[in-house]
Design a protein around this motif. Structure first.
Motif, PDB file in Angstrom:
ATOM      1  N   ASN A 125       9.767  54.565  31.991  1.00  7.61           N
ATOM      2  CA  ASN A 125       8.731  55.062  32.903  1.00  7.61           C
ATOM      3  C   ASN A 125       7.335  54.803  32.359  1.00  7.61           C
ATOM      4  OD1 ASN A 125      10.541  55.940  34.804  1.00  7.61           O
ATOM      5  ND2 ASN A 125      10.456  58.091  34.225  1.00  7.61           N
ATOM      6  N   ALA A 126       7.151  55.000  31.055  1.00  8.31           N
ATOM      7  CA  ALA A 126       5.844  54.736  30.440  1.00  8.31           C
ATOM      8  C   ALA A 126       5.470  53.263  30.579  1.00  8.31           C
ATOM      9  CB  ALA A 126       5.862  55.147  28.973  1.00  8.31           C
ATOM     10  N   ALA A 127       6.435  52.384  30.364  1.00  7.04           N
ATOM     11  CA  ALA A 127       6.170  50.956  30.497  1.00  7.04           C
ATOM     12  C   ALA A 127       5.794  50.598  31.935  1.00  7.04           C
ATOM     13  CB  ALA A 127       7.391  50.158  30.048  1.00  7.04           C
ATOM     14  N   ALA A 128       6.464  51.218  32.904  1.00  4.00           N
ATOM     15  CA  ALA A 128       6.149  50.962  34.309  1.00  4.00           C
ATOM     16  C   ALA A 128       4.746  51.447  34.661  1.00  4.00           C
ATOM     17  CB  ALA A 128       7.188  51.640  35.205  1.00  4.00           C
ATOM     18  N   TYR A 144      -0.810  50.788  25.242  1.00  2.00           N
ATOM     19  CA  TYR A 144       0.608  51.127  25.239  1.00  2.00           C
ATOM     20  C   TYR A 144       1.307  50.251  24.193  1.00  2.00           C
ATOM     21  CZ  TYR A 144       5.434  51.879  26.563  1.00  2.00           C
ATOM     22  OH  TYR A 144       6.764  52.198  26.518  1.00  2.00           O
ATOM     23  N   PRO A 145       2.011  50.843  23.231  1.00  4.10           N
ATOM     24  CA  PRO A 145       2.624  50.054  22.157  1.00  4.10           C
ATOM     25  C   PRO A 145       3.666  49.045  22.624  1.00  4.10           C
ATOM     26  CG  PRO A 145       2.480  52.363  21.522  1.00  4.10           C
ATOM     27  CD  PRO A 145       2.120  52.293  22.975  1.00  4.10           C
ATOM     28  N   GLY A 146       4.157  49.185  23.847  1.00  4.20           N
ATOM     29  CA  GLY A 146       5.152  48.246  24.333  1.00  4.20           C
ATOM     30  C   GLY A 146       4.574  46.985  24.948  1.00  4.20           C
ATOM     31  N   ARG A 147       3.261  46.849  24.957  1.00  3.25           N
ATOM     32  CA  ARG A 147       2.616  45.680  25.572  1.00  3.25           C
ATOM     33  C   ARG A 147       2.118  44.703  24.500  1.00  3.25           C
ATOM     34  NH1 ARG A 147       0.831  45.643  30.738  1.00  3.25           N
ATOM     35  NH2 ARG A 147      -1.046  44.512  30.119  1.00  3.25           N
ATOM     36  N   THR A 155       2.529  44.736  14.358  1.00  2.00           N
ATOM     37  CA  THR A 155       3.089  45.847  13.598  1.00  2.00           C
ATOM     38  C   THR A 155       4.107  46.606  14.432  1.00  2.00           C
ATOM     39  OG1 THR A 155       1.014  46.057  12.366  1.00  2.00           O
ATOM     40  CG2 THR A 155       2.518  47.915  12.261  1.00  2.00           C
ATOM     41  N   VAL A 156       3.825  46.773  15.713  1.00  4.43           N
ATOM     42  CA  VAL A 156       4.779  47.436  16.607  1.00  4.43           C
ATOM     43  C   VAL A 156       6.115  46.703  16.575  1.00  4.43           C
ATOM     44  CG1 VAL A 156       5.302  48.021  19.005  1.00  4.43           C
ATOM     45  CG2 VAL A 156       2.982  48.348  18.130  1.00  4.43           C
ATOM     46  N   LYS A 157       6.079  45.386  16.701  1.00  2.00           N
ATOM     47  CA  LYS A 157       7.318  44.604  16.736  1.00  2.00           C
ATOM     48  C   LYS A 157       8.053  44.662  15.405  1.00  2.00           C
ATOM     49  CE  LYS A 157       5.645  41.444  20.297  1.00  2.00           C
ATOM     50  NZ  LYS A 157       5.234  40.059  20.617  1.00  2.00           N
ATOM     51  N   LYS A 158       7.298  44.826  14.320  1.00  5.06           N
ATOM     52  CA  LYS A 158       7.904  44.847  12.989  1.00  5.06           C
ATOM     53  C   LYS A 158       8.620  46.159  12.699  1.00  5.06           C
ATOM     54  CE  LYS A 158       5.195  45.240   9.366  1.00  5.06           C
ATOM     55  NZ  LYS A 158       4.278  44.936   8.222  1.00  5.06           N
TER      56      LYS A 158
END
Length: 250
Positions: A125-128, A144-147, A155-158
């Motif tokens: 939901n947060a990603a949407a 948003y850390p998913g973007r 760093t998020v991906k790591k």
């Protein structure tokens, strides 16, 4: 780091701007100077981030957030090695008595059974919401850390396995526009809590960070139009519609 430094403390992602810190690198710095690293992992949740595996010595949670996740009880969690718990936590609890009631403990243990299900839905939901808000004419900044456009995306991906259940965004027009937005919400509730089954928003400048000076808030990226959104379990289309309608009023 100073010769007297014994402990380093951080949260990642941070509240409310969702900055992501390199836990492994900071743990290396702390350990080279003989200090411990404590990580507040509430925003990432244990589903998306494992600070102990990244080098942290202690991990803490406000269990009131995602772990309970339904606004029922207060609680906290301290995770570390058995030696640390025995040397620093066990006797403190025994001598001073800050133990939760058996009922609250039972509620939190039962809530762990659905934690992954809830956090996955909240993260979707947060990603949407982040996708819907990105590029909106009234949104000056979205985090948003998913973007891929997150300032610390590498760093998020790591170190994270998922984005987060929270989104930060700044509405053009400052406090007045932010208040019009908040007043126009119908589905999303206004409160300082997060990680709940219901979607929640807060205005950090007048709540969680109101004791800071305007200059300090500006330095941290917390403008008067900044909003922290915590995704709940509602249908994503309903959430996006509510937020878009509120932005029309901002």
């Amino acid at each position: 780091m100073r010769p007297t430094t014994k402990t380093c403390f951080l949260e990642s992602p941070t509240n409310p701007t969702l900055d992501v810190l390199d836990i492994g690198a900071i743990a290396d710095i702390a350990h080279r100077h003989g200090a411990r690293l404590i990580v507040d992992n509430v925003f990432a949740t244990p589903i998306w981030q494992s600070p102990l595996a990244l080098g942290a010595d202690v991990v803490v949670y406000s269990a009131t957030k995602h772990i309970d996740g339904q606004g029922r009880c207060l609680g906290g969690v301290i995770l570390s090695s058995e030696a640390f718990i025995q040397d620093h936590i066990h006797m403190f609890l025994r001598q001073t008595g800050p133990s939760m009631s058996p009922f609250n403990a039972w509620v939190l243990v039962k809530a762990l059974e659905t934690l992954a299900l809830r956090v996955n839905r909240q993260t979707d939901n947060a990603a949407a919401v982040a996708m819907a808000l990105a590029g909106h004419a009234k949104i000056r900044r979205l985090v948003y850390p998913g973007r891929d456009d997150h300032p610390q995306a590498a760093t998020v991906k790591k170190q994270m396995r998922g984005g987060s259940t929270l989104v930060g965004f700044e509405i053009d027009g400052g406090k007045a526009a932010a208040f019009r937005f908040l007043d126009a919400l119908r589905l999303v509730l206004i409160t300082n809590n997060l990680g709940d089954s219901r979607s929640l928003v807060t205005h950090p400048a007048i709540t969680t960070h109101q004791r800071l000076t305007p200059e300090q808030r500006t330095e941290l990226g917390i403008g008067d139009g900044f909003i922290r959104f915590s995704a709940g379990l509602e249908h994503k289309d309903d959430l996006v519609a509510d937020l878009m309608n509120a932005l029309d009023a901002a």
